[in-house]
Scaffold this motif. Structure first.
Motif, PDB file in Angstrom:
ATOM      1  N   PRO A 185     -34.951  -0.510 -21.260  1.00 54.30           N
ATOM      2  CA  PRO A 185     -36.002  -1.243 -20.552  1.00 54.30           C
ATOM      3  C   PRO A 185     -37.314  -0.452 -20.583  1.00 54.30           C
ATOM      4  CG  PRO A 185     -34.023  -0.927 -19.189  1.00 54.30           C
ATOM      5  CD  PRO A 185     -33.920   0.011 -20.344  1.00 54.30           C
ATOM      6  N   VAL A 186     -38.425  -1.175 -20.550  1.00 54.18           N
ATOM      7  CA  VAL A 186     -39.744  -0.538 -20.565  1.00 54.18           C
ATOM      8  C   VAL A 186     -40.606  -1.156 -19.471  1.00 54.18           C
ATOM      9  CG1 VAL A 186     -41.824  -0.029 -21.897  1.00 54.18           C
ATOM     10  CG2 VAL A 186     -39.597  -0.131 -23.047  1.00 54.18           C
ATOM     11  N   ALA A 187     -41.167  -0.300 -18.630  1.00 51.14           N
ATOM     12  CA  ALA A 187     -42.109  -0.726 -17.600  1.00 51.14           C
ATOM     13  C   ALA A 187     -43.509  -0.263 -17.989  1.00 51.14           C
ATOM     14  CB  ALA A 187     -41.726  -0.124 -16.248  1.00 51.14           C
ATOM     15  N   LEU A 188     -44.526  -0.967 -17.507  1.00 52.30           N
ATOM     16  CA  LEU A 188     -45.911  -0.586 -17.813  1.00 52.30           C
ATOM     17  C   LEU A 188     -46.862  -1.215 -16.799  1.00 52.30           C
ATOM     18  CD1 LEU A 188     -46.780  -3.461 -19.186  1.00 52.30           C
ATOM     19  CD2 LEU A 188     -45.933  -2.437 -21.283  1.00 52.30           C
ATOM     20  N   ASN A 189     -48.125  -0.815 -16.877  1.00 56.78           N
ATOM     21  CA  ASN A 189     -49.135  -1.386 -15.972  1.00 56.78           C
ATOM     22  C   ASN A 189     -50.395  -1.805 -16.722  1.00 56.78           C
ATOM     23  OD1 ASN A 189     -50.320   1.078 -16.564  1.00 56.78           O
ATOM     24  ND2 ASN A 189     -50.300   1.859 -14.455  1.00 56.78           N
ATOM     25  N   SER A 190     -50.233  -2.216 -17.974  1.00 58.88           N
ATOM     26  CA  SER A 190     -51.382  -2.548 -18.819  1.00 58.88           C
ATOM     27  C   SER A 190     -52.213  -3.701 -18.287  1.00 58.88           C
ATOM     28  CB  SER A 190     -50.898  -2.881 -20.238  1.00 58.88           C
ATOM     29  OG  SER A 190     -49.962  -3.949 -20.202  1.00 58.88           O
ATOM     30  N   GLY A 191     -51.581  -4.602 -17.521  1.00 60.50           N
ATOM     31  CA  GLY A 191     -52.313  -5.756 -17.006  1.00 60.50           C
ATOM     32  C   GLY A 191     -53.407  -5.413 -16.025  1.00 60.50           C
ATOM     33  N   LEU A 192     -53.396  -4.204 -15.494  1.00 60.77           N
ATOM     34  CA  LEU A 192     -54.490  -3.773 -14.618  1.00 60.77           C
ATOM     35  C   LEU A 192     -55.776  -3.541 -15.395  1.00 60.77           C
ATOM     36  CD1 LEU A 192     -52.628  -1.141 -12.395  1.00 60.77           C
ATOM     37  CD2 LEU A 192     -53.235  -3.487 -11.758  1.00 60.77           C
TER      38      LEU A 192
END
Length: 247
Positions: A185-192
Motif C-alpha cells: 500500500p502507498v499513502a501520500l498527500n499530493s492533493g494538498l
C-alpha cells in the motif's frame, strides 16, 4: 493556502515548460524508437519524469520525500497507491524503476506518446464494461509480472481530494487474487499541493510512504479491509502533517 498572482504565474510557466519538455523528449527519442527495448523505454520514462520533478522544484517550489522504501521487495509486487493528484501519475517510474502502470486506453492512442507508453510494457485497460476492464487489467498484469515488473494500480480508480471519503474499487482485489503476489500500500498527500482538476500548484513537500506489504492468500473481504485501513490511516496522518507545515 490562499492563491496569489505569483502562484498563477508559476503554474502557467510550469505548464508551458512541462509540455515543451514532453514534446522535446518525444521528438529526440523518436528516431531511436524502433531500436528501444522495453527496459530502454522505461529509462527514457525515468529521464522524462526526473525533468518534471526538477521543473516542479525550481518553478513551483514543490519537492518530495519518500518514506518506507524498506517495504519494497526486490521481487515483483502489486503497488496500490492512494490517488489525489496528477503528481503521482508523473513520478512513479522514478520511485519504482521496473514498473508497469495500468493506463486508460485513450492515453495509449495519443500519437507518439502512446507508442512510448506501450513500448514500456504498461497495461492498457479497456474502460468499457467493468468485467472487461478487470479482465484486461489482470491479463496485462500477468504479462508484466512474468517479465519481472511490479504493477501499479490506483485502487479508487480516479483522483480524490484529501478530505473525500474513500471509494475502493474491485480491480485491486481481482489483481490480488489472480497474481498471488504481495500488495504494497502507498499513502501520500499530493492533493494538498496539486489539487484534483486544479490549475495552481502550491510550494511545499509531497510525502509518499510505502507501507507494510500485505501477504498473498487472504480472503478478499479481509484483504480489502486491511488495504483501505492502512492507506487511509497513513494518508490522514500525512495530510495532517502537510497542513501543520502550512499548506
Amino acid at each position: 493556502m490562499p492563491a496569489s498572482p505569483l502562484l498563477g504565474l508559476r503554474a502557467l510557466l510550469f505548464n508551458v515548460l512541462f509540455y515543451l519538455w514532453t514534446a522535446v523528449t518525444c521528438l529526440v527519442v523518436l528516431p531511436a524508437f524502433p531500436l528501444l527495448s522495453p527496459a530502454g523505454m522505461r529509462r527514457v520514462a525515468r529521464f522524462w519524469e526526473r525533468g518534471i520533478l526538477v521543473l516542479l522544484k525550481v518553478v513551483v517550489g514543490l519537492d518530495y520525500e519518500v518514506r518506507g522504501r524498506e517495504h519494497l521487495p526486490r521481487e515483483p509486487v502489486i503497488i496500490a497507491s492512494k490517488h489525489q493528484s496528477a503528481w503521482e501519475t508523473l513520478v512513479f517510474h522514478v520511485l519504482v524503476p521496473e514498473l508497469a502502470v495500468g493506463l486508460k486506453e485513450e492515453l495509449t492512442r495519443i500519437p507518439v506518446f502512446g507508442w512510448y507508453l506501450m513500448r514500456a510494457q504498461n497495461i492498457r485497460i479497456d474502460r468499457g464494461a467493468a468485467a472487461k476492464a478487470i479482465r484486461s487489467l489482470v491479463e496485462g498484469a500477468k504479462a508484466a509480472t512474468a517479465n519481472g515488473l511490479s504493477v501499479l494500480i490506483f485502487p479508487e480508480g480516479t483522483r480524490r481530494a484529501p478530505d473525500d471519503p474513500p471509494d475502493y474499487k474491485p480491480g485491486v482485489a481481482a489483481l490480488y487474487a489472480a497474481l498471488k503476489l504481495p500488495v504494497v500500500p502507498v499513502a501520500l498527500n499530493s492533493g494538498l499541493f496539486w489539487r484534483r482538476r486544479g490549475f495552481l500548484k502550491y510550494p511545499g513537500r509531497v510525502v509518499v510512504e510505502f507501507l507494510e506489504p500485505i501477504p498473498p492468500g487472504l480472503d478478499r473481504k479481509i484483504f480489502m479491509q486491511i488495504l483501505e485501513e492502512r492507506i487511509e490511516t497513513a494518508t490522514a496522518r500525512l495530510v495532517a502533517e502537510g497542513r501543520r507545515s502550512g499548506t
